[in-house]
Write an enzyme that holds these catalytic residues in place. Structure first.
Site, PDB file in Angstrom:
ATOM      1  N   ASP A 239       0.782  -1.087   0.016  1.00 36.38           N
ATOM      2  CA  ASP A 239      -0.023   0.090  -0.147  1.00 36.38           C
ATOM      3  C   ASP A 239       1.094   1.152  -0.208  1.00 36.38           C
ATOM      4  O   ASP A 239       2.203   1.111   0.163  1.00 36.38           O
ATOM      5  CB  ASP A 239      -0.853   0.030   1.171  1.00 36.38           C
ATOM      6  CG  ASP A 239      -2.314   0.866   0.933  1.00 36.38           C
ATOM      7  OD1 ASP A 239      -2.244   1.744   0.050  1.00 36.38           O
ATOM      8  OD2 ASP A 239      -3.209   0.683   1.845  1.00 36.38           O
TER       9      ASP A 239
HETATM   10  C1  BGC Z   1      -5.010   3.286   0.062  1.00 36.95           C
HETATM   11  C2  BGC Z   1      -5.093   2.269  -1.222  1.00 36.95           C
HETATM   12  C3  BGC Z   1      -4.809   2.814  -2.587  1.00 36.95           C
HETATM   13  C4  BGC Z   1      -3.691   3.832  -2.385  1.00 36.95           C
HETATM   14  C5  BGC Z   1      -3.209   4.499  -3.591  1.00 36.95           C
HETATM   15  C6  BGC Z   1      -3.925   4.188  -0.164  1.00 36.95           C
HETATM   16  O1  BGC Z   1      -4.030   5.204   0.669  1.00 36.95           O
HETATM   17  O2  BGC Z   1      -5.203   2.527   1.149  1.00 36.95           O
HETATM   18  O3  BGC Z   1      -6.299   1.316  -1.079  1.00 36.95           O
HETATM   19  O4  BGC Z   1      -5.149   2.091  -3.637  1.00 36.95           O
HETATM   20  O5  BGC Z   1      -3.636   4.776  -1.247  1.00 36.95           O
HETATM   21  O6  BGC Z   1      -4.148   5.514  -3.865  1.00 36.95           O
END
Ligand code: BGC
Length: 694
Positions: A239
Site C-alpha cells: 500500500d
Molecule cells: C489506499 C489504497 C490505495 C492507495 C493508492 C492508499 O491510501 O489505502 O487503497 O490504492 O492509497 O491511492
C-alpha cells in the site's frame, strides 16, 4: 498471452539476465505516484497503476498529488463493492469487473487497485463501502467473478488490503492480535479462494501490523503463507507508504514499494536497497525474485515483446458500460419495508404532486471517499432520476430538509457563512460556537420549511443517509446513528405524513430505530454508481421490482456487532479479535441479538415460495422448486446456510442463487452447496432469520 507459469518464468528469466542492478531497482519502486520505471533499451515499459474500485481514478501529475485536470479522464462510475454485493449476482459482479478492466485498459493502466476484499468486521469502518460483505463466502464468490472480468482485458486486478485492514482509525500502525486459526480460516481464506478460482495477478499488502509486524514486511504473511503455502506467483505491491524498513520488506517478498511522497530515489526500495545490495547486506537474488514477478506480470498482460501486438484494445465511457452500470444498480437496490405504499405506479401518480426532501436526493457521491473517488462522466442523482422518469407528467419539487453543512446558495438571509468563517479566525472557540449555533438554527429552518410544505403534496419521498464525508478512507464512524439531525426530521415527517417513502443512501447500516416502526416504505441504496438515481426511481415507480438483498447485518446499534462489543476497534493501537469466527450474523444469530434487518434480507413487489427441497449428491447440491406467486415479474435470492453444530458452532452461508421468475412462474433449481467441512445440517430461505431446514 498467458502461458504456463513455467514458460512465463523461462521467458522472464531470459529478460532478467540482461538487466543491470540500477534497472532492476528502477522497476521495484515508484518513480512517479502511480508508476514504476521501465527499461527502454529492452522494451520494458513502466508499470502503471490506478485506483479502484468504483472506476478508474482521475490522473494525477507524475510527481505531485495534483490532478492533471484535463477532460480525458472522466469515466464510468460503478456501484461500490457493497452495492455489487447486495445484488447477490455473480454475473453482475463479473460485468462490473469487466467495465473496470476495460476502462483501465482504455486509460492505459496495467494494474487496477481493486477490488477491496476485507470483510466488514464492524459496521464502523470508513472504507466498508469499498468492501463487499461481512460474509466470506459471498465476498469470495462475487470477487472471483469481478477479478475474472477485470483480467479479461489484459489488466491486472489487485486484491486489497492483505490483510486485516478492518479499520481506518490508526490504520498506518494498528497491530492486530488474532487467533491464527481465525486468521487463516476466515480472513485469509477469502483471499485464497479468489486466488485459487480467479488467479488475480496482483495483491496489495496492507498498512496495519499483524502479530507486531507491518503486513508489508511480514515474512509470515507474505513469505510463509502467500508465497510459500499458497504458491502465489503474482505481483505483490505495498500500500502507498506501507514500507518502513528496507531489509525487512525486501526479505518479506514484496515486489514493489509504492508511496505517497515525491522523494522517489529515497524510497526504501530505491537507493537504500541498492546500497544494501552493494554492501552485501542484501543478496541480489532477492531483487531478482521481485523483478521476475514483475516480468511475469508484464508477460501475462502482453506488455512486452511481440505479445504487445496481441494486447487487448479497449475503450472507456462506452454506451454498453453505462447500460451495464444501470443493470448492476437496478440489481442492488434493497427494499426493506413496504406496507402497501410502493410502487407509485405511473397511471396513479400522473398529474399528481411529489415533494422530494433530503440532501441526498440532490447530491452526487462519486467525487468523494478517498482513493476510491472518481471523476464520473455523469452521476444521476435520485432527484434527477425521478424527474427524468416521470417529471413531465408528475410535478416534482425539492426541498433539502436537512443539510450536512450550510450551502453558500442556501445561506439564510442576513447570514454570510464566509463572514462567519472569517470571524472564526479571530476568536476560534467563540467563532466555532457561533458557527455551530448558526448551523443548528439553519437546520431547524430548512426542517420546518419541509415539514410545513409536506401536506401540500400527494406524495412525499425522503432521501437521506450518509455521504463520503462520513464513509471515507482515513476515518471511521463512532456509531451508526444518522447524522445532520435527520432523525428529528424523519420522525416529524412520519408523524405528519405516515405515507412518506424513506430512502437511505450510504455505505452501511444506519440506526433507524427511532422511527422505523412508524415507517411504511423504506429503501436502502448503497453508493450506486452513475445510474444509481435512475435505478432508485425505477424501483419507486415500479418500472422494476426491487431485487437487492443485504450483504451485511443492519444492527440496531454498533455495539451489537461482535467486532465492537467483543473485540476492540478504534483508537487503541492493539486490536484483539476476541470474537473469533463470530463475525456479523454468525454472532447475532448465535446470541439472538435483535437486528433492524438481518443479513440476506430484501423484499420485492411479489411473493415467492420454496418447495420440494432436497439435498443430493451427499449434500453437495440442493434441489428444489421456486414459485413466483405474485402478479409481478420479480427476482428472489435463494440462500443456503449450514446450521451451527458441535463441529462448527455458528451458522454460515454455503450457497446462493439469484433467480428471476415471471409472475406465476415456477422453476426447478439446483444450487451447489460449498461446505468444506463435510456434512452438516442445512436450511434454506430468503434471509438468515427466516429459514426452513432440509
Ligand atoms: C489506499 C489504497 C490505495 C492507495 C493508492 C492508499 O491510501 O489505502 O487503497 O490504492 O492509497 O491511492
Amino acid at each position: 498471452m498467458e502461458g504456463s507459469i513455467q514458460t512465463l518464468k523461462l521467458r522472464a528469466e531470459e529478460i532478467l539476465e540482461q538487466l543491470t542492478l540500477d534497472e532492476k531497482i528502477g522497476m521495484i519502486h515508484g518513480n512517479e505516484l502511480f508508476r514504476t520505471k521501465g527499461v527502454e533499451r529492452l522494451g520494458i515499459p513502466p508499470l502503471t497503476m490506478s485506483d479502484g474500485p468504483c472506476g478508474v481514478r482521475a490522473d494525477f501529475k507524475e510527481r505531485e498529488w495534483i490532478p492533471v485536470g484535463n477532460t480525458d479522464d472522466y469515466v464510468t462510475y460503478l456501484p461500490c463493492n457493497s452495492a455489487i454485493a447486495s445484488t447477490w449476482d455473480r454475473n453482475l459482479a463479473g460485468r462490473a469487473g469487466s467495465i473496470l478492466g476495460e476502462e483501465a485498459r482504455g486509460r492505459g493502466k496495467d494494474v487496477i487497485l481493486a477490488p477491496g476484499m476485507n470483510l466488514k468486521r464492524t459496521p464502523l469502518c470508513g472504507r466498508n463501502f469499498e468492501y463487499f460483505s461481512e460474509d466470506p463466502f459471498l465476498t469470495s464468490q462475487l470477487a472471483t467473478e469481478h477479478v475474472k472480468g477485470v483480467q479479461s482485458w489484459d489488466v491486472a486486478a489487485c486484491l486489497k488490503h492483505f490483510a486485516l485492514n478492518h479499520q481506518e482509525t490508526a490504520r498506518l500502525e494498528v497491530d492486530e492480535e488474532i487467533d491464527e486459526e481465525v486468521l487463516r480460516d476466515l480472513y485469509l481464506q477469502v483471499f485464497k479462494d479468489v486466488i485459487d478460482d480467479a488467479n488475480p495477478y496482483s495483491i496489495m499488502s496492507a498498512y496495519n501490523k499483524i502479530y507486531g509486524e507491518y503486513c508489508s514486511q511480514s515474512k509470515f504473511l507474505l513469505g510463509d503463507i502467500l508465497r510459500g503455502e499458497w504458491g502465489y506467483d503474482g505481483f505483490v505491491v505495498s500500500d502507498w507508504g506501507a514500507v518502513h524498513d528496507t531489509v525487512k520488506a525486501a526479505e518479506a517478498d514484496i515486489d514493489c514499494e509504492m508511496s505517497v511522497t515525491y522523494d522517489f530515489d529515497d524510497y526504501k526500495f530505491a537507493n537504500p536497497l541498492k546500497e544494501k545490495v552493494l554492501s552485501g547486506e542484501v543478496d541480489e537474488a532477492l531483487i531478482d525474485k521481485k523483478v521476475l514477478h514483475i516480468l511475469i506480470l508484464m508477460l501475462r498482460l502482453n506488455m512486452i515483446g511481440e505479445d504487445r501486438l496481441e494486447r487487448k484494445d479497449a475503450s472507456y465511457n462506452t454506451m454498453a458500460a453505462r447500460q451495464n452500470c444501470l443493470e448492476i444498480a437496478r440489481g442492488s437496490v434493497v427494499l426493506l419495508k413496504n406496507d402497501g405504499i410502493l410502487p407509485l405506479i405511473r397511471p396513479v401518480i400522473k398529474e399528481k404532486k411529489i415533494l422530494v426532501i433530503g440532501e441526498n436526493a440532490n447530491r452526487i457521491h462519486s467525487n468523494g471517499g478517498g482513493s476510491a473517488e472518481i471523476k464520473a462522466l455523469y452521476e444521476i442523482s435520485p432527484l434527477m432520476g425521478l424527474k427524468s422518469r416521470i417529471g413531465g407528467s408528475t410535478k416534482i419539487d425539492y426541498l433539502p430538509g436537512y443539510c450536512s453543512k450550510i450551502d453558500a446558495d442556501m445561506t439564510p438571509e442576513g447570514t454570510n457563512w464566509q463572514a462567519i468563517s472569517l470571524e472564526n479566525s479571530g476568536g476560534k472557540s467563540a467563532g466555532e460556537e457561533k458557527a455551530k449555533k448558526e448551523l443548528s438554527e439553519y437546520r431547524k429552518k430548512i426542517r420546518e420549511e419541509a415539514l410545513s410544505k409536506c401536506m401540500d403534496y400527494d406524495y412525499v419521498i425522503f432521501v437521506g443517509g450518509l455521504n463520503h464525508e462520513i464513509d471515507t478512507e482515513g476515518l471511521d464512524r463512532k456509531d451508526i446513528s444518522l447524522p445532520y439531525e435527520q432523525d428529528e426530521l424523519i420522525e416529524a415527517l412520519l408523524e405528519k405524513r405516515p405515507d412518506t417513502i424513506v430512502c437511505m443512501i450510504g455505505g452501511g447500516a444506519v440506526d433507524m430505530t427511532k422511527w422505523l416502526s412508524n415507517c411504511k416504505a423504506l429503501i436502502y441504496m448503497y453508493y450506486n454508481g452513475m445510474e444509481g438515481g435512475n435505478a432508485l426511481a425505477e424501483v419507486i415507480i415500479g418500472d422494476i421490482a426491487p431485487s437487492g438483498h443485504l450483504a451485511e447485518t443492519f444492527y440496531c446499534s454498533a455495539k451489537d456487532s461482535s467486532g465492537v462489543s467483543l473485540g476492540d476497534c478504534g483508537d487503541e493501537k492493539l486490536v484483539h479479535y476476541r470474537e473469533g469466527f463470530d463475525i456479523g450474523y454468525r454472532y447475532t444469530c448465535k446470541h439472538n441479538i435483535p437486528v433492524q434487518f438481518p443479513f440476506g434480507y430484501g423484499l420485492t413487489y411479489s411473493e415467492f415460495e420454496l418447495s420440494d427441497l432436497q439435498l443430493k449428491l451427499n449434500g453437495r447440491i440442493l434441489k428444489g422448486k421456486l414459485e413466483n406467486k405474485g402478479e409481478v415479474d420479480a427476482t428472489q435470492v435463494v440462500q443456503i446456510y449450514r446450521l451451527a453444530d458441535e463441529t462448527k458452532d455458528y451458522i454460515s452461508l454455503v450457497g446462493f442463487e439469484k433467480i428471476y421468475l415471471r409472475a406465476g412462474g415456477i422453476m426447478d433449481f439446483e444450487i451447489p452447496v460449498k461446505d468444506k467441512s463435510g456434512m452438516g445440517k442445512y436450511a434454506v430461505g430468503f434471509d438468515v432469520l427466516h429459514l426452513q431446514e432440509v
